[in-house]
Design a protein around this motif. Structure first.
Motif, short mmCIF file in Angstrom:
data_model
loop_
_atom_site.label_atom_id
_atom_site.label_comp_id
_atom_site.label_asym_id
_atom_site.label_seq_id
_atom_site.Cartn_x
_atom_site.Cartn_y
_atom_site.Cartn_z
N LEU A 73 0.83 -1.20 0.00
CA LEU A 73 0.00 0.00 0.00
C LEU A 73 0.87 1.25 0.00
O LEU A 73 0.60 2.23 -0.73
CB LEU A 73 -0.92 -0.01 1.23
CG LEU A 73 -1.82 1.21 1.42
CD1 LEU A 73 -2.75 1.41 0.22
CD2 LEU A 73 -2.63 1.06 2.72
N ASP A 133 2.41 1.73 -3.44
CA ASP A 133 1.42 2.13 -4.43
C ASP A 133 1.02 3.59 -4.24
O ASP A 133 0.84 4.34 -5.22
CB ASP A 133 0.19 1.24 -4.33
CG ASP A 133 -0.78 1.47 -5.47
OD1 ASP A 133 -0.42 1.13 -6.61
OD2 ASP A 133 -1.87 2.00 -5.21
N LEU A 134 0.87 4.03 -2.98
CA LEU A 134 0.54 5.44 -2.73
C LEU A 134 1.67 6.36 -3.18
O LEU A 134 1.42 7.46 -3.70
CB LEU A 134 0.25 5.65 -1.24
CG LEU A 134 -1.06 5.06 -0.71
CD1 LEU A 134 -1.15 5.21 0.81
CD2 LEU A 134 -2.25 5.70 -1.39
N HIS A 194 -5.22 2.06 -8.74
CA HIS A 194 -4.61 2.30 -7.43
C HIS A 194 -5.64 2.19 -6.30
O HIS A 194 -5.30 1.75 -5.20
CB HIS A 194 -3.93 3.67 -7.41
CG HIS A 194 -2.69 3.71 -8.27
ND1 HIS A 194 -1.54 3.05 -7.94
CD2 HIS A 194 -2.45 4.33 -9.46
CE1 HIS A 194 -0.62 3.25 -8.86
NE2 HIS A 194 -1.14 4.03 -9.81
N SER A 222 -5.28 -0.36 -3.23
CA SER A 222 -5.41 0.15 -1.85
C SER A 222 -6.46 -0.63 -1.08
O SER A 222 -6.27 -1.00 0.08
CB SER A 222 -5.76 1.64 -1.88
OG SER A 222 -4.73 2.39 -2.47
N GLU A 223 -7.60 -0.87 -1.72
CA GLU A 223 -8.68 -1.59 -1.07
C GLU A 223 -8.26 -3.01 -0.71
O GLU A 223 -8.52 -3.50 0.39
CB GLU A 223 -9.90 -1.61 -1.99
CG GLU A 223 -11.13 -2.24 -1.35
CD GLU A 223 -12.33 -2.21 -2.27
OE1 GLU A 223 -13.38 -2.74 -1.85
OE2 GLU A 223 -12.24 -1.66 -3.37
N SER A 231 -5.16 -4.11 -0.28
CA SER A 231 -4.10 -4.08 0.74
C SER A 231 -4.66 -3.82 2.12
O SER A 231 -4.29 -4.48 3.11
CB SER A 231 -3.06 -3.01 0.38
OG SER A 231 -2.43 -3.30 -0.85
#
Length: 388
Positions: A168, A171-172, A192, A196-197, A199
């Motif tokens: 996460l 990715d952010l 993304h 995020s969801e 992770s």
């Protein structure tokens, strides 16, 4: 050198015993019962040679006070007295003496009996020390196995949570770089958001699993069930436990039979015993029968007026002899899979031993089944805080 206390109101007798024993022992002397008791209160001798006929306080009274005090109870006492009849000897032994030497005493006899009692005391102390050392080593080994088991089980969900959190974070960071270079495309944002969801979902599910493992260990004492010692019907409790497992029993096609001649009432910890019985029946449902179909038999039997025996028996696959000694290890299982993160019989043993004040035995024969036998007092001890 061993310390011997000689107690006699006649100085000549004290001197004779001192001369006889001083080469092999340290010898202390007292001329009356009060002096003897005062000496033992300050320093514990390894053996007391005690005259019976003394003024103010006779030898029987001195011996009685020594045996009544927990600090001096273990000191061996040999009566040395002119009263040498069989009845006198019997009375001496009845008052707690370990031996009886009549006066006038024979030097060889005195030495032999003193050596015997000192050797017995030394052997007893050595055995006690060895038992304590064995218990401490076993306790340390058990603590080590428990810590290892917890660490191994927590390492997987916490490791997964850490990997997911790092994914996460990366990715952010990547999303932030895209935003700095210009407007975001809808497809990038959707991608993304999905990562995020996923992770966050993995982090939450693995942390929940870790919390569940910790919570399982917190349930190994009666007080963690909010339990108070109270009177209850054992058969009523068994019926409630079986009813609560009706869905699992039906889905695995396992019958639960109860064999109990009489209802028994306990003054004990109801919640702790319910947890024990629930876990034992669940173990049988999940692990005894590889395929659907089987039986779990619960047998209740009174043992005298103050104890009972509860047996939970299945006729399933059984446990191999090489694994039987590990059944109380935390997280031990005869099969791997989704049920491995259950402390199982580790918690059952703690509850039976420390909360309910009983004993647990497991007997198993591969191919014939497993029997878990609980021996419990009808009146459990008061709750004790766990230091495990």
């Amino acid at each position: 050198m061993p310390l011997i206390l000689v107690v006699d109101d006649q100085p000549a007798n004290i001197h004779a015993l001192y001369e006889l024993l001083v080469d092999e022992c340290e010898v202390a002397m007292a001329t009356n019962g009060a002096e003897a008791l005062a000496f033992c209160a300050q320093q514990l001798p390894d053996l007391v040679l005690l005259d019976v006929l003394m003024p103010e306080m006779n030898g029987y009274e001195v011996c009685g006070q020594l045996k009544a005090d927990p600090r001096t109870r273990a000191i061996p006492v040999i009566f040395v007295t002119v009263q040498g009849s069989a009845a006198d000897e019997a009375e001496g032994f009845a008052h707690g003496a370990v031996d009886y030497i009549p006066k006038p005493f024979v030097d060889v006899v005195v030495k032999a009996r003193v050596r015997t009692q000192l050797a017995l005391k030394l052997a007893s102390e050595s055995f006690a020390r060895s038992q304590i050392e064995l218990f401490q080593r076993d306790k340390l080994a058990s603590v080590g196995r428990t810590i290892t088991g917890i660490a191994q089980e927590l390492s997987s969900p916490l490791g997964n949570a850490l990997i997911s959190a790092c994914t996460l974070q990366d990715d952010l960071s990547h999303l932030g770089g895209l935003a700095q270079r210009g407007p975001l495309r809808r497809s990038d944002l959707d991608k993304h958001l999905r990562i995020s969801e996923e992770s966050v979902g993995l982090v939450l599910s693995n942390l929940q699993r870790a919390l569940s493992i910790v919570d399982s260990f917190m349930q190994s004492t009666a007080e963690n069930f909010g339990d108070q010692r109270r009177s209850f019907s054992l058969l009523e409790l068994v019926h409630e436990v079986v009813a609560s497992l009706a869905g699992a029993l039906e889905s695995h096609q396992v019958r639960c039979e109860l064999d109990a001649a009489d209802d028994l009432h306990l003054l004990s910890f109801r919640g702790a015993l319910a947890k024990v019985l629930t876990t034992l029946i669940q173990n049988a449902i999940k692990h005894a029968y590889r395929e659907a179909g089987g039986e779990v038999r619960i047998q209740v039997q009174a043992l005298g007026t103050d104890q009972l025996c509860i047996s939970v028996q299945d006729h399933g696959v059984g446990i191999p002899p090489a694994l039987l000694g590990r059944v109380f290890d935390p997280f031990f299982s005869t099969r791997f899979g989704s049920h491995r993160s259950e402390p199982g019989l580790y918690i059952v043993r703690n509850l039976v031993t420390f909360a309910l004040g009983g004993k647990i035995q497991v007997e198993s024969t591969p191919g014939l089944g497993t029997t878990v036998r609980l021996t419990l007092p009808l009146i459990s001890p008061e709750a004790r805080r766990s230091t495990r």
